[in-house]
Design a protein around this motif. Structure first.
Motif, PDB file in Angstrom:
ATOM      1  N   LEU A  48       0.852  -1.160   0.105  1.00  0.00           N
ATOM      2  CA  LEU A  48      -0.033   0.025  -0.023  1.00  0.00           C
ATOM      3  C   LEU A  48       0.991   1.367   0.096  1.00  0.00           C
ATOM      4  O   LEU A  48       1.645   1.536   0.907  1.00  0.00           O
ATOM      5  N   THR A  49       0.720   2.143  -1.055  1.00  0.00           N
ATOM      6  CA  THR A  49       1.519   3.383  -1.108  1.00  0.00           C
ATOM      7  C   THR A  49       0.488   4.600  -0.568  1.00  0.00           C
ATOM      8  O   THR A  49      -0.494   4.704  -0.925  1.00  0.00           O
ATOM      9  N   ILE A  50       1.285   5.253   0.289  1.00  0.00           N
ATOM     10  CA  ILE A  50       0.401   6.369   0.998  1.00  0.00           C
ATOM     11  C   ILE A  50       1.145   7.631   0.432  1.00  0.00           C
ATOM     12  O   ILE A  50       2.040   7.938   1.018  1.00  0.00           O
ATOM     13  N   LEU A  51       0.549   8.396  -0.299  1.00  0.00           N
ATOM     14  CA  LEU A  51       1.212   9.560  -0.845  1.00  0.00           C
ATOM     15  C   LEU A  51       0.731  10.764  -0.141  1.00  0.00           C
ATOM     16  O   LEU A  51      -0.588  11.039   0.149  1.00  0.00           O
ATOM     17  N   PHE A  52       1.540  11.540   0.324  1.00  0.00           N
ATOM     18  CA  PHE A  52       1.028  12.818   0.716  1.00  0.00           C
ATOM     19  C   PHE A  52       1.620  14.317   0.143  1.00  0.00           C
ATOM     20  O   PHE A  52       2.707  14.279  -0.394  1.00  0.00           O
ATOM     21  N   GLY A  53       0.738  15.101  -0.023  1.00  0.00           N
ATOM     22  CA  GLY A  53       1.004  16.585  -0.581  1.00  0.00           C
ATOM     23  C   GLY A  53       0.853  17.336   0.434  1.00  0.00           C
ATOM     24  O   GLY A  53      -0.253  17.652   1.139  1.00  0.00           O
ATOM     25  N   VAL A  80       5.084   7.896   1.097  1.00  0.00           N
ATOM     26  CA  VAL A  80       5.760   8.404   0.005  1.00  0.00           C
ATOM     27  C   VAL A  80       5.440  10.170  -0.279  1.00  0.00           C
ATOM     28  O   VAL A  80       4.340  10.560  -0.358  1.00  0.00           O
ATOM     29  N   ASP A  81       6.634  10.828   0.150  1.00  0.00           N
ATOM     30  CA  ASP A  81       6.394  12.523  -0.373  1.00  0.00           C
ATOM     31  C   ASP A  81       6.086  12.402  -2.134  1.00  0.00           C
ATOM     32  O   ASP A  81       6.855  11.826  -2.696  1.00  0.00           O
ATOM     33  N   MET A  82       5.067  13.225  -2.326  1.00  0.00           N
ATOM     34  CA  MET A  82       4.750  13.266  -3.722  1.00  0.00           C
ATOM     35  C   MET A  82       6.032  13.806  -4.856  1.00  0.00           C
ATOM     36  O   MET A  82       6.090  13.452  -5.863  1.00  0.00           O
ATOM     37  N   ALA A  83       6.834  14.702  -3.996  1.00  0.00           N
ATOM     38  CA  ALA A  83       8.008  14.933  -4.616  1.00  0.00           C
ATOM     39  C   ALA A  83       8.931  14.118  -5.009  1.00  0.00           C
ATOM     40  O   ALA A  83       9.958  14.151  -5.903  1.00  0.00           O
ATOM     41  N   GLN A  84       8.874  12.938  -4.162  1.00  0.00           N
ATOM     42  CA  GLN A  84      10.105  11.844  -4.466  1.00  0.00           C
ATOM     43  C   GLN A  84       9.562  10.716  -5.320  1.00  0.00           C
ATOM     44  O   GLN A  84       9.990   9.392  -5.476  1.00  0.00           O
ATOM     45  N   THR A  85       8.038  10.953  -6.150  1.00  0.00           N
ATOM     46  CA  THR A  85       7.663   9.948  -7.031  1.00  0.00           C
ATOM     47  C   THR A  85       7.472  10.643  -8.360  1.00  0.00           C
ATOM     48  O   THR A  85       7.677  11.855  -8.545  1.00  0.00           O
ATOM     49  N   ASP A  86       7.025   9.814  -9.440  1.00  0.00           N
ATOM     50  CA  ASP A  86       6.765  10.459 -10.429  1.00  0.00           C
ATOM     51  C   ASP A  86       5.399   9.672 -11.150  1.00  0.00           C
ATOM     52  O   ASP A  86       4.934   8.488 -10.452  1.00  0.00           O
ATOM     53  N   ILE A  87       4.833   9.976 -12.486  1.00  0.00           N
ATOM     54  CA  ILE A  87       3.955   9.439 -12.929  1.00  0.00           C
ATOM     55  C   ILE A  87       4.037   7.838 -13.233  1.00  0.00           C
ATOM     56  O   ILE A  87       3.213   6.925 -13.284  1.00  0.00           O
ATOM     57  N   ALA A  88       5.123   7.653 -13.876  1.00  0.00           N
ATOM     58  CA  ALA A  88       5.765   6.053 -14.091  1.00  0.00           C
ATOM     59  C   ALA A  88       5.536   5.262 -12.935  1.00  0.00           C
ATOM     60  O   ALA A  88       5.128   4.107 -13.232  1.00  0.00           O
ATOM     61  N   LYS A  89       6.039   5.769 -11.877  1.00  0.00           N
ATOM     62  CA  LYS A  89       6.031   4.858 -10.672  1.00  0.00           C
ATOM     63  C   LYS A  89       4.520   4.692 -10.134  1.00  0.00           C
ATOM     64  O   LYS A  89       4.150   3.584  -9.721  1.00  0.00           O
ATOM     65  N   LEU A  90       3.726   5.824 -10.395  1.00  0.00           N
ATOM     66  CA  LEU A  90       2.489   5.903  -9.892  1.00  0.00           C
ATOM     67  C   LEU A  90       1.691   4.755 -10.767  1.00  0.00           C
ATOM     68  O   LEU A  90       0.847   3.916 -10.170  1.00  0.00           O
ATOM     69  N   ALA A  91       1.871   4.682 -12.190  1.00  0.00           N
ATOM     70  CA  ALA A  91       1.248   3.532 -13.006  1.00  0.00           C
ATOM     71  C   ALA A  91       1.671   2.270 -12.709  1.00  0.00           C
ATOM     72  O   ALA A  91       0.980   1.339 -12.955  1.00  0.00           O
ATOM     73  N   GLY A  92       2.695   1.945 -12.016  1.00  0.00           N
ATOM     74  CA  GLY A  92       3.079   0.732 -11.500  1.00  0.00           C
ATOM     75  C   GLY A  92       2.577   0.270 -10.130  1.00  0.00           C
ATOM     76  O   GLY A  92       2.878  -0.827  -9.846  1.00  0.00           O
ATOM     77  N   PRO A 109       0.224  21.830  -2.886  1.00  0.00           N
ATOM     78  CA  PRO A 109       1.369  21.993  -2.125  1.00  0.00           C
ATOM     79  C   PRO A 109       2.468  21.966  -2.854  1.00  0.00           C
ATOM     80  O   PRO A 109       2.544  21.165  -4.071  1.00  0.00           O
ATOM     81  N   ASP A 110       3.752  22.491  -2.487  1.00  0.00           N
ATOM     82  CA  ASP A 110       4.983  22.687  -3.542  1.00  0.00           C
ATOM     83  C   ASP A 110       5.493  21.135  -3.782  1.00  0.00           C
ATOM     84  O   ASP A 110       5.800  20.990  -4.926  1.00  0.00           O
ATOM     85  N   ASN A 111       5.376  20.250  -2.698  1.00  0.00           N
ATOM     86  CA  ASN A 111       5.693  19.026  -3.040  1.00  0.00           C
ATOM     87  C   ASN A 111       4.840  18.181  -4.020  1.00  0.00           C
ATOM     88  O   ASN A 111       5.367  16.943  -4.468  1.00  0.00           O
ATOM     89  N   ALA A 112       3.589  18.623  -4.238  1.00  0.00           N
ATOM     90  CA  ALA A 112       2.637  17.895  -5.032  1.00  0.00           C
ATOM     91  C   ALA A 112       2.654  18.565  -6.504  1.00  0.00           C
ATOM     92  O   ALA A 112       1.852  17.784  -7.390  1.00  0.00           O
ATOM     93  N   LYS A 113       3.223  19.725  -6.602  1.00  0.00           N
ATOM     94  CA  LYS A 113       3.044  20.164  -7.951  1.00  0.00           C
ATOM     95  C   LYS A 113       3.758  19.513  -9.058  1.00  0.00           C
ATOM     96  O   LYS A 113       3.177  19.326 -10.409  1.00  0.00           O
ATOM     97  N   SER A 114       4.590  18.812  -9.047  1.00  0.00           N
ATOM     98  CA  SER A 114       5.304  17.974 -10.182  1.00  0.00           C
ATOM     99  C   SER A 114       4.418  16.928 -10.536  1.00  0.00           C
ATOM    100  O   SER A 114       4.255  16.476 -11.629  1.00  0.00           O
ATOM    101  N   LEU A 115       4.020  15.967  -9.682  1.00  0.00           N
ATOM    102  CA  LEU A 115       3.229  14.891  -9.806  1.00  0.00           C
ATOM    103  C   LEU A 115       1.785  15.320 -10.471  1.00  0.00           C
ATOM    104  O   LEU A 115       1.221  14.765 -11.175  1.00  0.00           O
ATOM    105  N   TRP A 116       1.204  16.418  -9.905  1.00  0.00           N
ATOM    106  CA  TRP A 116      -0.123  16.810 -10.426  1.00  0.00           C
ATOM    107  C   TRP A 116       0.014  17.283 -11.689  1.00  0.00           C
ATOM    108  O   TRP A 116      -0.674  17.057 -12.848  1.00  0.00           O
ATOM    109  N   GLU A 117       1.238  17.940 -12.084  1.00  0.00           N
ATOM    110  CA  GLU A 117       1.332  18.480 -13.578  1.00  0.00           C
ATOM    111  C   GLU A 117       1.432  17.429 -14.739  1.00  0.00           C
ATOM    112  O   GLU A 117       0.963  17.431 -15.846  1.00  0.00           O
ATOM    113  N   ALA A 118       2.309  16.230 -14.078  1.00  0.00           N
ATOM    114  CA  ALA A 118       2.356  15.136 -15.032  1.00  0.00           C
ATOM    115  C   ALA A 118       0.945  14.461 -15.061  1.00  0.00           C
ATOM    116  O   ALA A 118       0.676  13.894 -16.050  1.00  0.00           O
TER     117      ALA A 118
END
Length: 586
Positions: A48-53, A80-92, A109-118
């Motif tokens: 179970l992955t628990i992502l936080f922004g 998992v800090d959202m800033a430390q993951t990406d869309i490819a990892k989420l897809a898996g 939040p700042d740490n969620a922006k990159s994942l959200w944009e992807a």
């Protein structure tokens, strides 16, 4: 049948870590002893992955709470800090819980922006194999309530992910709603997900424990410490348009501990004049008996002073007024509920004087008064047994009525140093800390009360003997009246702790100058500090200043680094990913 090894209850691990490790050992054991397969199937844990922004640490804390509970229920949780993951990892991923706050005008939040944009891109990958649920944190005082969580929830579904439990939209009082959401989500995942193969448990266990798990303080938001107010002094000179106060609290003997970068939660009291106006509008004398949460009784005046929020009216209050008044209420209710202007309970009572309530009815329609979080402006190394704040008193007029910031004027005007005890608690913000490397350069942008954490950072570096260079950008209206902590900053410069100080006083010349202008003027040196491993920090207003500073930082990297806008954006994203660009904005 051979037995599967289990960690003893006395092993120095949290429940979820022990559960994960037991599953891990079961998986290893199965590869060397096939006869254990039936037991392994029952013992292995579901990933179970628990992502936080998180902007200030609340979502991160809740993510760790979720991991603890998940570990007890047969999951192998990874926080998992959202800033430390990406869309490819989420897809898996197979199972994910998303816990995110919203800040500013509905922004991630700042740490969620990159994942959200992807995730928001048209070419985002399919997430059809993902089971998910979202917990959104917000504040109903803002128009874009829980916007980030809502966006994640809708976009994950659009990308094919399966929502296994309804999204929870949590206001400032989030405990009950969060607990119900977590229970529903874990129950749904438990039935929706098949047990993983033993190999699925071969990754390293996440640090899923909350920092409070060991040696937790007795004091918290629910049980604040009654701290003695030691000092409250105005930092502005006569003639200033502002009123910024330096506040000092006594923590000696409380057991409360904090670090530079943390915030202090303060429980305010409502203004007595406002309480009196509300009582008059209701036709009460204030001595009416009201039941308290602990079963005792208190007076209505006391309850309105210490317990209930008299700010933005709740939807329940507006609905009740609509039922009780004979006047048309639709337009008025809409204005009170959605206008960006901070309308208050008193406005509703004045607008609909024929809506009458009993004392018990009225308080049942109010929200509870919430603590205010302030960036701590002291280092515990420099001021043991104390905690300091830098608070700007909020005062303005609206619709012919003077208004006051609830907590800021409570601290500045009504609380008496040496006499008043005020409920406080520490709110940890691990994402906003001075550089762990004492030799790393530190660049701080903190106009106005945004200087607060940087006073703490500088004190921390001085007390710890850190050798890294320190550069502060500070701005306000006028140097003669608004140069906060001028004497302290001058002393820090003379001592060599503050390497460089750039100021921007917007009203000392015809053309307004701000901190972002000073950044651009010093672009070459600023970029050189970044290239030397510098950390970049911003504290203050999110809606304007922080956006302008971010735009200026991109321009600095473009100009001094000779990069395209795209290359500059990638450079700054790397600063964020490596935790060298941090913001404490509000």
């Amino acid at each position: 049948m051979s037995s599967i090894p289990l960690l003893p209850e006395t092993a120095p691990f949290s429940p979820e870590q022990r559960a994960w490790l037991n599953g891990f050992f079961a998986g290893l054991f199965s590869r060397t002893n096939s006869s254990a397969a039936p037991a392994v199937a029952a013992a292995t844990l579901q990933p179970l992955t628990i992502l936080f922004g998180s902007q200030t640490g609340t979502s991160e804390s809740l993510a760790k709470r979720a991991a603890k509970e998940a570990g007890k229920r047969g999951f192998a949780p990874t926080v998992v800090d959202m800033a430390q993951t990406d869309i490819a990892k989420l897809a898996g991923e197979k199972n994910a819980l998303v816990i995110t706050s919203t800040y500013g005008d509905g922004e991630p939040p700042d740490n969620a922006k990159s994942l959200w944009e992807a995730l928001a891109k048209d070419d985002a990958p399919s997430l059809a194999s993902l089971n998910f649920s979202v917990c959104a944190l917000g504040d109903t005082n803002y128009a874009q309530f829980c916007r980030c969580g809502i966006d994640f929830d809708q976009r994950l579904e659009k990308c094919g992910a399966k929502r296994i439990a309804d999204r929870a939209d949590c206001d400032l009082e989030y405990d009950e709603k969060f607990t119900k959401w977590l229970d529903a989500s874990l129950n749904a995942l438990g039935s929706a997900s098949a047990a993983p193969s033993p190999a699925a448990t071969s990754s390293a266990p996440a640090a899923a424990t909350d920092s409070d798990a060991h040696g937790e303080s007795l004091y918290s938001k629910k049980n604040p410490y009654a701290s003695l107010l030691l000092s409250s002094r105005n930092l502005n000179a006569p003639g200033s348009a502002k009123s910024v106060h330096h506040i000092e609290f006594d923590l000696a003997g409380s057991g409360l501990a904090y670090e530079a970068g943390d915030a202090l939660g303060v429980i305010p009291h409502n203004c007595p004049e406002l309480v009196a106006d509300v009582l008059t509008a209701l036709g009460f004398d204030g001595e009416e008996a009201i039941a308290s949460a602990d079963g005792s009784t208190t007076s209505l005046r006391q309850a309105l002073t210490t317990t209930y929020d008299l700010g933005k009216p709740s939807p329940d209050l507006l609905a009740a007024v609509a039922k009780k008044t004979t006047a048309p209420v639709t337009a008025g209710a809409s204005v009170a509920a959605t206008s960006p202007a901070p309308h208050h309970v008193i406005d509703v009572l004045h607008a609909y004087p024929d809506a009458k309530f009993t004392a018990a009815e009225f308080v049942a329609l109010l929200k509870k008064i919430q603590p205010r979080l302030y960036s701590i402006s002291s280092s515990p190394k420099a001021h043991p047994g104390q905690v300091h704040l830098t608070v700007g008193a909020v005062r303005y007029d609206l619709h012919g009525r003077p208004r006051k910031g609830v907590c800021s004027t409570f601290l500045a005007d009504r609380a008496k140093p040496g006499d008043t005890r005020i409920g406080v608690f520490v709110h940890s913000n691990k994402a906003f800390r001075p550089p762990a490397n004492p030799d790393a350069p530190m660049i701080m942008v903190g106009p106005g009360t945004g200087i607060a954490p940087f006073r703490a950072f500088l004190e921390e570096r001085m007390a710890s003997g850190a050798k890294g260079k320190n550069w502060l950008f500070f701005g306000d209206q006028k140097a003669s009246t608004d140069f906060l902590y001028q004497d302290e900053l001058t002393a820090l410069q003379k001592s060599g702790v503050l390497t460089r100080l750039d100021t921007a006083f917007s009203r000392d010349q015809q053309e307004k100058i701000y901190v972002q202008n000073r950044m651009l003027e010093a672009a070459a040196e600023l970029f050189a500090w970044l290239e030397a491993g510098g950390h970049f920090y911003v504290c203050g207003d999110a809606s304007r200043m922080a956006k302008d500073v971010d735009a200026a930082l991109h321009k600095v990297v473009e100009l001094a680094g000779k990069k395209t806008p795209e290359q500059a954006a990638a450079y700054i994203q790397n600063l964020k990913t490596t935790k060298r660009y941090a913001r404490d904005v509000y």
